[in-house]
Each structure stands twice: as structure tokens, then as C-alpha cells.
Design a protein around this motif. Structure first.
Motif, mmCIF file in Angstrom:
data_model
loop_
_atom_site.group_PDB
_atom_site.id
_atom_site.type_symbol
_atom_site.label_atom_id
_atom_site.label_comp_id
_atom_site.label_asym_id
_atom_site.label_seq_id
_atom_site.Cartn_x
_atom_site.Cartn_y
_atom_site.Cartn_z
ATOM 1 N N TYR A 16 -59.174 -16.656 -49.518
ATOM 2 C CA TYR A 16 -59.488 -18.013 -48.742
ATOM 3 C C TYR A 16 -58.814 -19.266 -49.630
ATOM 4 O O TYR A 16 -58.464 -20.064 -48.776
ATOM 5 C CB TYR A 16 -60.944 -18.104 -48.388
ATOM 6 N N ARG A 17 -59.050 -19.358 -50.943
ATOM 7 C CA ARG A 17 -58.624 -20.365 -51.788
ATOM 8 C C ARG A 17 -57.084 -20.413 -51.512
ATOM 9 O O ARG A 17 -56.612 -21.673 -51.604
ATOM 10 C CB ARG A 17 -58.973 -20.267 -53.295
ATOM 11 N N VAL A 18 -56.122 -19.515 -51.393
ATOM 12 C CA VAL A 18 -54.756 -19.516 -51.166
ATOM 13 C C VAL A 18 -54.256 -19.634 -49.971
ATOM 14 O O VAL A 18 -52.979 -19.329 -49.828
ATOM 15 C CB VAL A 18 -54.184 -18.551 -52.134
ATOM 16 N N CYS A 19 -55.089 -19.218 -48.997
ATOM 17 C CA CYS A 19 -54.692 -19.199 -47.742
ATOM 18 C C CYS A 19 -53.856 -20.278 -47.126
ATOM 19 O O CYS A 19 -54.297 -21.427 -47.846
ATOM 20 C CB CYS A 19 -55.644 -18.760 -46.846
ATOM 21 N N GLN A 20 -52.985 -20.321 -46.216
ATOM 22 C CA GLN A 20 -52.183 -21.381 -45.661
ATOM 23 C C GLN A 20 -52.930 -22.243 -44.759
ATOM 24 O O GLN A 20 -52.608 -23.146 -44.414
ATOM 25 C CB GLN A 20 -50.911 -20.799 -45.044
ATOM 26 N N GLY A 21 -54.154 -21.625 -44.118
ATOM 27 C CA GLY A 21 -54.678 -22.634 -43.177
ATOM 28 C C GLY A 21 -55.451 -21.850 -42.182
ATOM 29 O O GLY A 21 -55.618 -20.620 -42.213
ATOM 30 N N SER A 22 -56.290 -22.497 -41.118
ATOM 31 C CA SER A 22 -57.088 -21.939 -40.430
ATOM 32 C C SER A 22 -56.796 -22.473 -38.880
ATOM 33 O O SER A 22 -56.369 -23.646 -38.658
ATOM 34 C CB SER A 22 -58.365 -21.972 -40.699
ATOM 35 N N ILE A 23 -57.402 -21.921 -37.835
ATOM 36 C CA ILE A 23 -57.660 -22.554 -36.555
ATOM 37 C C ILE A 23 -58.232 -23.932 -36.705
ATOM 38 O O ILE A 23 -59.092 -24.178 -37.486
ATOM 39 C CB ILE A 23 -58.152 -21.540 -35.565
ATOM 40 N N ARG A 171 -48.152 -23.703 -40.984
ATOM 41 C CA ARG A 171 -47.895 -23.996 -42.480
ATOM 42 C C ARG A 171 -47.656 -22.911 -43.363
ATOM 43 O O ARG A 171 -48.411 -21.805 -43.138
ATOM 44 C CB ARG A 171 -49.195 -24.845 -42.825
ATOM 45 N N ALA A 172 -46.708 -22.839 -44.125
ATOM 46 C CA ALA A 172 -46.500 -21.657 -45.021
ATOM 47 C C ALA A 172 -47.213 -21.658 -46.456
ATOM 48 O O ALA A 172 -47.008 -20.836 -46.941
ATOM 49 C CB ALA A 172 -44.805 -21.580 -45.237
ATOM 50 N N SER A 173 -47.550 -22.764 -46.824
ATOM 51 C CA SER A 173 -48.135 -23.001 -47.956
ATOM 52 C C SER A 173 -49.179 -24.281 -48.214
ATOM 53 O O SER A 173 -48.847 -25.243 -47.680
ATOM 54 C CB SER A 173 -47.067 -23.306 -49.020
ATOM 55 N N ASN A 174 -50.179 -23.822 -48.984
ATOM 56 C CA ASN A 174 -51.187 -25.087 -49.373
ATOM 57 C C ASN A 174 -50.956 -25.550 -50.723
ATOM 58 O O ASN A 174 -51.704 -26.374 -50.994
ATOM 59 C CB ASN A 174 -52.697 -24.757 -49.020
#
Length: 331
Positions: A16-23, A171-174
Motif C-alpha cells: 500500500y505504501r508504494v502503490c501508485q494510486g486508488s479509485i 499514474r505510474a509512480s508515487n
């Protein structure tokens, strides 16, 4: 073992910390109109249920799995090693491989799981057919681009509906600010050498914002999309998972997700085959895995993947009517 450590609280929090995004997600009309046709917000679920999705690249997930797996002494990874062949004998499967320096290595195991991709040498060694077809209406494109979509109101995931300039923009990166992935396609009659020129014209039509556009094309990968499924997901003591067993177009993001479901099923069934009471009945366990997963893939995943692709760009009257009904449903 993969799912056992993947779904620990420690691993889940890292994902979850490194994920790119959510709905929520946007569905938009193409042709440069930037008109929002529908918004898909988080659903209403019971307390304690998961009410989000994550956009998570396979390479990042693989890195987490690899690092967590290395915490187990019985786990190892061998790089620069190529599968050559296998042979089942009595209670074991013997596997032959070759290293980059030409050396031959042999391994023996009670069971072998082939997670070696759509071109799976393991599946081919078992002579299991990979039934289906390759899409010939579009050459798919994976485009990595630096552009400030968020500045123009784009959430983490967006679907652009258009007969020519359809796209999935996420989005490909946070971590890398402004890095986005655009999944789209060009007509198959475009010569390979002219793809980048056509991409520039397509981005001119797709991207929001004032002109002239200022963006950086980070990566461009043209490829063919397929809808295929293996005739069976196991043969003897050898099992297929993920893209080795099935593959679909990427527009509904059901590839990696479905592979994880394969592993979730297998991680519950396969350990039973190592117990004394089930040692001789493993064929029934593996057949259960094969039947359940193959049936689910054909009836659900493949159906959703096909509908999702056509919903993006088809001008067929029936599909258009179904698309309009779909938008009414999600509004």
C-alpha cells in the motif's frame, strides 16, 4: 508459500505504501474533448471489508515477494538460468536447466509450478495447447510519459472512450512526480519505423492542457495483445499459473490480478498433496485447481476482458448501447 508471506500485514502495508494510486476513476470521451462521462467512486461495503484498489506494477510486486521470500531459509533464486526440459518419474519431476556459461543443472521436486509467462517453455514442454487468438485490429502501445495530468483534474486511473484515440491513463509512480502510463493503440497498418511519429500525433489529440504541449516521452513499447487460455492448467505433477495458463488484453487490468488468484487457490490445495492421507490422491487436487481456475477464467475473466476492450472503442450498435447502459449504471 508466496501468498502466505505476501498477505501478511507487513507485506500488505509495504504494498500500500508504494502503490501508485486508488479509485475513484474517471471515464472520459476522447477526441480531445476531456468530457467526463462517468466517475466510479469507491463502493459501499461492510465494516472490515476492503474498499479500495491499488495500481501496482508487476516489477514492484515481484521485488517485495523476492525480499520477503528470502526471509525463509528454504527459498532461493537462481539468475541467468534457462529452463530446458522436464521429465516426470515416479514421485518426482526432474527438471533440466542451463546457465549463461553453458553448464547444465538438474533439479528434482515433488511438484513443479510453471509461472514462466505467455510463451511458457514449461507449457510447451508439456505439449499443452494455448487456445485463442491475437488481436489484429490494433497494435497496443505502452507509453510512459512525464506530464502533469493531475493538474488537469485527472485522478489516478482514467479510461478514455473513443473509436480511434481510446486509452487507459494511470499514474505510474508515487515517487517519480509526473510519471504516467498511457495504454492505447495504433492501427496495424502503421509501419514499425513510423510508430513514434504516430504516437506524437495521438498524444496531441489525447492530452489535456494548452498547446504547445510540453511532455517527456520516457518509454514506448508496441506489442500484440492476445486472448488465450491453456487446454488444461496441469499435467501430472506440473502446474501452470498466471500468463503461462492464460493471457488477455490489458485494458481491464486482469492479468497480474488473475495470476494472483491462481496462486491463492493453489496455495490452499497444493499443501494438501504433501500430507500422508493425500499423497496418492494429488491428481484429484490438481485437477480441482485446473478445473476451477480454467472455468472461472473463461466464464468471468475472459468475458470481462473482452467486454472492457470493446467498451473502449467499438462503434458496433449493440456495444454502444451496452456502453451507454453501463455509464448510466455507474453514475
Amino acid at each position: 508459500m508466496a501468498l502466505q508471506f505476501l498477505f501478511t500485514a507487513k507485506s500488505a502495508s509495504e504494498i500500500y505504501r508504494v502503490c501508485q494510486g486508488s479509485i475513484p476513476r474517471h471515464v472520459e470521451a476522447g477526441g480531445g474533448s476531456n468530457k467526463v462521462l462517468a466517475r466510479i467512486p469507491p463502493g459501499k461495503v461492510s465494516q472490515g471489508s476492503i474498499d479500495y484498489v491499488v495500481q501496482f506494477g508487476q516489477s514492484k510486486l515481484a521485488d517485495i515477494i523476492r525480499r520477503r521470500a528470502r526471509e525463509y531459509s528454504e527459498f532461493s533464486v537462481e539468475y541467468k538460468t534457462r529452463f530446458v526440459g522436464l521429465k516426470e518419474e515416479s514421485d518426482f519431476v526432474n527438471v533440466e536447466s542451463s546457465t549463461a556459461d553453458g553448464k547444465t543443472k538438474h533439479y528434482s521436486a515433488r511438484f513443479v509450478v510453471g509461472c514462466d509467462g505467455a510463451s511458457s517453455p514449461v507449457r510447451k514442454a508439456l505439449d499443452i495447447s494455448f487456445d485463442g487468438y491475437t488481436w489484429n485490429d490494433w497494435r497496443f502501445l505502452a507509453i510512459n510519459i512525464r506530464y502533469d495530468f493531475a493538474k488537469h483534474g485527472y485522478p489516478a486511473a482514467n479510461h478514455v472512450i473513443d473509436s480511434e484515440d481510446w486509452a487507459v491513463i494511470v499514474r505510474a509512480s508515487n515517487v517519480e512526480v509526473g510519471l504516467w502510463r498511457v495504454a492505447t493503440g495504433i492501427r496495424t497498418d502503421v509501419p514499425v519505423g513510423e510508430i513514434e511519429k504516430h504516437v506524437a500525433a495521438k498524444l496531441e489529440r489525447l492530452l489535456p492542457g494548452p498547446r504547445p504541449l510540453e511532455y517527456e516521452l520516457v518509454g514506448l513499447n508496441p506489442y500484440w495483445a492476445h486472448e488465450r487460455v491453456a487446454k488444461t492448467f496441469h499435467s501430472g505433477r506440473v502446474i501452470l499459473c498466471g500468463d503461462a495458463a492464460h493471457i488477455n488484453n490489458p485494458l481491464t487490468a486482469l492479468g497480474l490480478t488473475t495470476g494472483l488468484v491462481d496462486v491463492a487457490y493453489l496455495s490452499r490445495l497444493l499443501p494438501q498433496a504433501f500430507t500422508p492421507q493425500n499423497a496418492s490422491s494429488y491428481p484429484a487436487l490438481l485437477e480441482k485447481y485446473s478445473t476451477l481456475r480454467r472455468t472461472d477464467y473463461i466464464k468471468n475473466v475472459q468475458k470481462f476482458a473482452l467486454e472492457g476492450k470493446l467498451r473502449m472503442h467499438s462503434t458496433d450498435k449493440k456495444v454502444v448501447a451496452e456502453r451507454e447502459d453501463f455509464f448510466k449504471y455507474v453514475e
